[in-house]
Design a protein around this motif. Sequence first.
Motif, PDB file in Angstrom:
ATOM      1  N   ARG A 161       1.106  -1.355  -0.550  1.00  0.00           N
ATOM      2  CA  ARG A 161       0.085   0.132   0.083  1.00  0.00           C
ATOM      3  C   ARG A 161       0.796   1.323   0.240  1.00  0.00           C
TER       4      ARG A 161
ATOM      5  N   LYS B 232       5.354   1.997  -2.093  1.00  0.00           N
ATOM      6  CA  LYS B 232       5.350   0.440  -1.742  1.00  0.00           C
ATOM      7  C   LYS B 232       6.865   0.339  -2.145  1.00  0.00           C
TER       8      LYS B 232
ATOM      9  N   THR C 200      -3.926   3.250   0.322  1.00  0.00           N
ATOM     10  CA  THR C 200      -4.515   3.203  -0.375  1.00  0.00           C
ATOM     11  C   THR C 200      -4.904   1.376  -0.204  1.00  0.00           C
ATOM     12  N   ASP C 201      -5.420   1.593  -1.736  1.00  0.00           N
ATOM     13  CA  ASP C 201      -5.067  -0.051  -1.463  1.00  0.00           C
ATOM     14  C   ASP C 201      -4.781  -0.790  -2.176  1.00  0.00           C
ATOM     15  N   VAL C 202      -4.079  -2.316  -2.210  1.00  0.00           N
ATOM     16  CA  VAL C 202      -3.771  -2.724  -2.514  1.00  0.00           C
ATOM     17  C   VAL C 202      -2.981  -2.685  -4.071  1.00  0.00           C
TER      18      VAL C 202
END
Length: 126
Positions: free
Chosen positions: A32, A53, A98-100
């Motif tokens: 994320r 990331k 954030t989302d993955v």
Amino acid sequence: QMQLMESGGGSVQAGGSLRLSCSPSGYTTRERCMAWFRQVPGKEREGVATMGKDGTTIYIDTVKGRFTISKDNAERTLTLQMNSLKPEDTAMYYCAATDVFFSRTCSSAPANFGYWGKGTQVTVSS
């Protein structure tokens, strides 16, 4: 749904330090884009620091050299170490993730982040 829990805010005199922590409930920060934002009443939310990331970190100019964003080895906690605090650092601080599946550059645009904590207040007195 993932929830972000911040802790570590408080009141400190100018020149002091605080350490903010953020933990996703039941999830990790792995894969994320993560960030710390701050906001004062009447002003827009401001991105303070981001961690991509790949671990790349970006800071706004006003906190460079004073703040450090980091994760623990298990990637379960995001931290913002704040040193040499100034009265102008006074704000509500928010953790964001954030989302993955997020694949864009990990910038501090608030629209990138789908998960937000409720905030923790930091007050720096002169």
